[in-house]
Design an enzyme around this catalytic site. Structure first.
Site, PDB file in Angstrom:
ATOM      1  N   ARG A  81       0.833  -1.213   0.000  1.00 37.49           N
ATOM      2  CA  ARG A  81       0.000   0.000   0.000  1.00 37.49           C
ATOM      3  C   ARG A  81       0.864   1.259   0.000  1.00 37.49           C
ATOM      4  O   ARG A  81       0.489   2.272  -0.562  1.00 37.49           O
ATOM      5  CB  ARG A  81      -0.919   0.027   1.212  1.00 37.49           C
ATOM      6  CG  ARG A  81      -2.082  -0.909   1.041  1.00 37.49           C
ATOM      7  CD  ARG A  81      -3.149  -0.649   2.078  1.00 37.49           C
ATOM      8  NE  ARG A  81      -4.369  -1.300   1.681  1.00 37.49           N
ATOM      9  CZ  ARG A  81      -5.256  -1.795   2.528  1.00 37.49           C
ATOM     10  NH1 ARG A  81      -5.043  -1.710   3.815  1.00 37.49           N
ATOM     11  NH2 ARG A  81      -6.348  -2.361   2.082  1.00 37.49           N
TER      12      ARG A  81
ATOM     13  N   GLY B 120     -14.507  -2.820   0.876  1.00 38.78           N
ATOM     14  CA  GLY B 120     -15.861  -2.274   0.861  1.00 38.78           C
ATOM     15  C   GLY B 120     -16.068  -1.275  -0.268  1.00 38.78           C
ATOM     16  O   GLY B 120     -17.108  -1.286  -0.943  1.00 38.78           O
TER      17      GLY B 120
END
Ligand code: ADP
Ligand code: MG
Length: 399
Positions: A39, A377
């Site tokens: 990330r 999500g």
């Protein structure tokens, strides 16, 4: 409508300006050691670009769920050293988010210097999208950049509240890449478009699944998700994971899209994950006391022969309980087939927290998938057709 990207702005706009970049540095850290830094690495192109243009770069991220408390295990200090290594230049870190000290440190930055704020969620106001906190964060910069796709479905101070104080609200390169590939999946997929879906539950991904099934040419189903479909078809799935409230929906989907939905034809089953001695491979029907924990070898063969080197391939959700070696073969084979398809020329997209871990366990490299979505999500909401607050606030591209 596409969103304005940092590279759409003339270079002169960045020179000497303070730029706040919302990044996603929510990485696993234990005892100050970062075990997985992808990330961080993925945010480097945006940071590097701004540095090169002479901006004063202020980075903001959350890490874990400190719920408004300054928990030292969730400090971003270790991350600042890692970015510094990756950028090849020092990164300032003073261990605070807002306040006069932070403000003067930011004002003192030279052109091309980088500073990382402390974990935004050390302040409860972040997740509560509190307006005074938003204003203070915004006072640290002249330009706002979102490069954190994974939190773009949240209406937090750093993803939403603070942005109303800026005229320039731009997408970073990572967010731009996510939007490019995910919009393609949602709106104009190349064909053949193959969707591979697994994971634990249909319910978590129902709206994304609805849209994808409609657009796809073939949908290969595995994981826990498969058993609800098989049950809907009247197949005996033993004690496998099923969602009874989804049976009617699955029946409809099977009726409307029978020719494109592929379901497992054999299974690796056991009485429980722990009772591995009872493990066996069965065709179609699963005995009463048994649960399906992976797709079987025949299914693997059938699925990987559909994963070819053309068109678009999207994968979300492991084919079985891949965390346990005995139930990981289906997932590993699918992961490797997707990587091979990339090499052969298909556009491959994968996403989902566990799907990404499954790719790593299968030793598939990041470079062997065309796009790995960082959203969990956010990915499912976007594919389900919802507007993400952190994306909708970005400036539209001037045509
Ligand atoms: P992602 O995070 O990639 O979106 P999900 O969260 O939907 O994926 O699902 C991942 C989980 O599903 C994994 O932890 C895996 O163990 C579980 N799973 C997969 N197949 C089965 C199965 N047959 N029975 C129970 N759990 C399963
Ligand atoms: Mg998950």
């Amino acid at each position: 409508m596409s969103k304005m990207v940092i590279s759409d702005l003339p270079d002169s706009e960045f020179e000497g300006r303070r730029v706040f970049v919302r990044v996603d540095f929510n990485v696993p850290i234990r005892d100050g050691i970062i075990s997985e830094d992808y990330r961080i690495r993925r945010a480097i192109p945006t940071i590097d670009y701004l540095v090169e243009k002479g901006a004063k770069v202020v980075l903001g991220s959350h890490l874990g769920r400190p719920k408004g408390r300054a928990i030292q295990d969730l400090s971003l200090r270790a991350v600042s050293s890692r970015i510094s290594e990756l950028l090849g230049k020092p990164v300032k870190f003073i261990g605070k988010v807002i306040g006069s000290e932070v403000k003067s440190e930011v004002d003192d930055l030279e052109e091309g210097e980088v500073m990382l704020l402390e974990n935004l969620r050390f302040h409860i106001e972040e997740t509560e999208n509190e307006s005074e906190f938003s204003k203070q964060l915004a006072s640290l910069a002249d330009i706002y950049v979102n490069d954190a796709f994974g939190t773009s479905h949240r209406k937090h101070a750093s993803t939403y509240g603070m942005t109303s104080h800026f005229d320039l609200r731009l997408a970073g390169f990572l967010v731009n890449k996510e939007l490019k590939f995910l919009t393609k999946l949602k709106e104009n997929p190349e064909h053949p478009f193959i969707v591979i879906v697994g994971g634990a539950k249909i319910k978590d991904k129902i709206s994304a699944l609805k849209n994808l099934i409609e657009k796809a040419d073939k949908v290969l189903i595995g994981g826990g998700v498969a058993y609800t479909f098989l049950k809907a078809k009247g197949v005996n799935v033993g004690s496998s994971l099923t969602e009874d409230e989804m049976i009617d929906w699955a029946k409809d989907a099977l009726q409307n899209y029978e020719e494109k939905i592929y379901l497992p034809i054999d299974h690796v089953v056991a009485e429980s994950i722990e009772k591995r001695k009872t493990l066996m491979v069965v065709d179609q029907e699963i005995p009463e006391e048994f649960k399906g924990f992976d797709i079987g070898p025949k299914t693997v063969g059938r699925y990987i022969s559909q994963i070819q080197g053309n068109g678009l391939i999207f994968w979300n959700g492991p084919m079985g309980v891949f965390e346990v070696a005995d139930f990981s073969a289906g997932t590993t084979h699918v992961a490797r087939a997707v990587a091979l398809a990339t090499w052969r020329g298909a556009t491959t997209v994968a996403g989902g927290g566990e799907t990404i871990s499954a790719l790593r366990r299968s030793e598939v490299l990041d470079s062997e998938i065309v796009h790995i979505s960082t959203g969990g999500g956010a990915l499912l909401e976007f594919l389900g057709g919802e507007e993400l607050p952190g994306i909708s606030i970005l400036n539209d591209k001037k045509e």
